[in-house]
Scaffold this motif. Structure first.
Motif, mmCIF file in Angstrom:
data_model
loop_
_atom_site.group_PDB
_atom_site.id
_atom_site.type_symbol
_atom_site.label_atom_id
_atom_site.label_comp_id
_atom_site.label_asym_id
_atom_site.label_seq_id
_atom_site.Cartn_x
_atom_site.Cartn_y
_atom_site.Cartn_z
ATOM 1 N N SER A 75 -8.593 10.821 4.789
ATOM 2 C CA SER A 75 -9.237 9.384 5.035
ATOM 3 C C SER A 75 -9.387 8.776 3.746
ATOM 4 O O SER A 75 -10.590 8.097 3.826
ATOM 5 C CB SER A 75 -10.414 9.415 6.041
ATOM 6 O OG SER A 75 -10.153 10.139 7.353
ATOM 7 N N THR A 93 0.601 -1.057 -0.413
ATOM 8 C CA THR A 93 0.169 0.445 -0.254
ATOM 9 C C THR A 93 1.036 1.147 -0.395
ATOM 10 O O THR A 93 1.855 1.453 1.245
ATOM 11 C CB THR A 93 -0.954 0.190 1.051
ATOM 12 O OG1 THR A 93 -1.761 -1.028 1.059
ATOM 13 C CG2 THR A 93 -1.568 0.812 0.568
ATOM 14 N N GLN A 147 -2.134 -1.426 -3.574
ATOM 15 C CA GLN A 147 -3.651 -0.198 -2.846
ATOM 16 C C GLN A 147 -2.608 1.251 -2.460
ATOM 17 O O GLN A 147 -1.688 1.734 -2.612
ATOM 18 C CB GLN A 147 -4.123 -0.458 -1.562
ATOM 19 C CG GLN A 147 -4.761 -1.678 -2.082
ATOM 20 C CD GLN A 147 -6.078 -1.588 -3.015
ATOM 21 O OE1 GLN A 147 -6.281 -0.762 -3.234
ATOM 22 N NE2 GLN A 147 -5.863 -2.977 -3.673
ATOM 23 N N ASP A 198 -8.858 4.927 1.040
ATOM 24 C CA ASP A 198 -8.348 4.152 1.327
ATOM 25 C C ASP A 198 -8.781 2.885 0.073
ATOM 26 O O ASP A 198 -9.923 2.963 0.723
ATOM 27 C CB ASP A 198 -8.499 3.102 2.373
ATOM 28 C CG ASP A 198 -7.482 2.062 2.897
ATOM 29 O OD1 ASP A 198 -7.168 1.289 1.553
ATOM 30 O OD2 ASP A 198 -7.161 0.968 3.588
ATOM 31 N N THR A 199 -7.995 2.659 -1.383
ATOM 32 C CA THR A 199 -8.138 2.606 -2.057
ATOM 33 C C THR A 199 -8.939 0.662 -2.082
ATOM 34 O O THR A 199 -9.471 -0.367 -3.033
ATOM 35 C CB THR A 199 -8.304 2.440 -3.274
ATOM 36 O OG1 THR A 199 -6.753 2.464 -3.082
ATOM 37 C CG2 THR A 199 -7.408 3.997 -3.854
ATOM 38 N N SER A 200 -8.551 0.545 -0.304
ATOM 39 C CA SER A 200 -8.746 -1.311 -1.093
ATOM 40 C C SER A 200 -10.139 -1.527 -0.473
ATOM 41 O O SER A 200 -10.623 -3.145 -0.688
ATOM 42 C CB SER A 200 -8.234 -1.849 0.500
ATOM 43 O OG SER A 200 -8.176 -1.364 1.641
ATOM 44 N N ARG A 224 -3.165 4.855 0.073
ATOM 45 C CA ARG A 224 -4.366 5.385 1.608
ATOM 46 C C ARG A 224 -3.799 7.107 1.154
ATOM 47 O O ARG A 224 -2.224 7.075 1.679
ATOM 48 C CB ARG A 224 -3.888 4.444 2.451
ATOM 49 C CG ARG A 224 -4.484 4.690 3.618
ATOM 50 C CD ARG A 224 -4.312 4.096 5.027
ATOM 51 N NE ARG A 224 -4.375 3.065 4.855
ATOM 52 C CZ ARG A 224 -3.331 2.550 5.884
ATOM 53 N NH1 ARG A 224 -3.413 2.737 7.516
ATOM 54 N NH2 ARG A 224 -2.788 1.098 5.837
ATOM 55 N N GLY A 274 -13.586 3.214 -0.489
ATOM 56 C CA GLY A 274 -12.272 4.208 -0.634
ATOM 57 C C GLY A 274 -12.827 5.210 -2.317
ATOM 58 O O GLY A 274 -12.087 5.603 -2.086
ATOM 59 N N VAL A 295 1.227 4.766 0.231
ATOM 60 C CA VAL A 295 0.634 5.661 1.722
ATOM 61 C C VAL A 295 1.368 7.245 1.859
ATOM 62 O O VAL A 295 2.409 7.616 1.489
ATOM 63 C CB VAL A 295 1.138 5.669 3.036
ATOM 64 C CG1 VAL A 295 0.129 6.323 3.587
ATOM 65 C CG2 VAL A 295 0.576 3.683 3.373
#
Length: 181
Positions: A93, A57, A86, A95-97, A88, A101, A59
């Protein structure tokens, strides 16, 4: 694995706030750049895309640290998803999971693009209003008409351009631009 990415626009800005937030979020490795968002050459981001693997992920502290346009952000996130990774954003806030999101990502990216366009629109309106009042942007002209005329006479009399420019307190290129205008 969580991989962090931090970016500031200018060399005098600090990455500390973003680094602290990314470490607190559990990022095992953090990549960074010091360049404007519109600049395409971002070696830190390029390094992440060489390093990131399926299940990882990416971030960021804030969405605008990753890119400036909706298309650019969407392309980056789609590239991550093609790799099985993914995305984030901590302060937004996102989160593409999750499906929610991904939806929120697209909405936030569109809002960021709209804000950028509104700023550009207000800037253009302000410049137009100033121009209508007779103010122009940029540096003040160093060479007025009398200086240009004097410079032309000196040059015609055989005075070297370097000496004419030095006497006027300007560079040779400025002298040439002024007399050719």
């Amino acid at each position: 694995m969580l991989l962090g990415y931090a970016r500031v626009s200018t060399d005098d800005q600090k990455l500390d706030l973003q680094f602290d937030a990314l470490k607190a979020a559990g990022c095992e490795q953090i990549f960074s750049d010091k360049s404007g968002g519109a600049v395409n050459a971002r070696p830190g981001l390029e390094e992440i895309f060489k390093y990131i693997r399926s299940g990882d992920t990416l971030v960021v502290w804030k969405l605008d640290r990753l890119g400036r346009t909706v298309k650019g952000l969407v392309d980056l996130v789609e590239d991550l998803q093609k790799r099985g990774a993914q995305f984030r954003s901590l302060t937004d806030s996102i989160d593409t999971s999750t499906p929610g999101g991904r939806l929120f990502f697209h909405i936030m990216a569109a809002m960021a693009q709209m804000e950028k366009e509104l700023i550009r629109e207000r800037t253009q309106a302000g410049l137009a209003a100033a121009k209508a009042r007779g103010r122009t942007g940029g540096r003040k002209k160093v060479m007025d008409d009398s200086k240009v005329a004097a410079a032309k006479k000196l040059l015609e009399a055989g005075t070297p351009a370097t000496e004419v420019a030095k006497n006027l307190g300007i560079g040779r290129a400025t002298l040439y631009r002024a007399i050719s205008a």
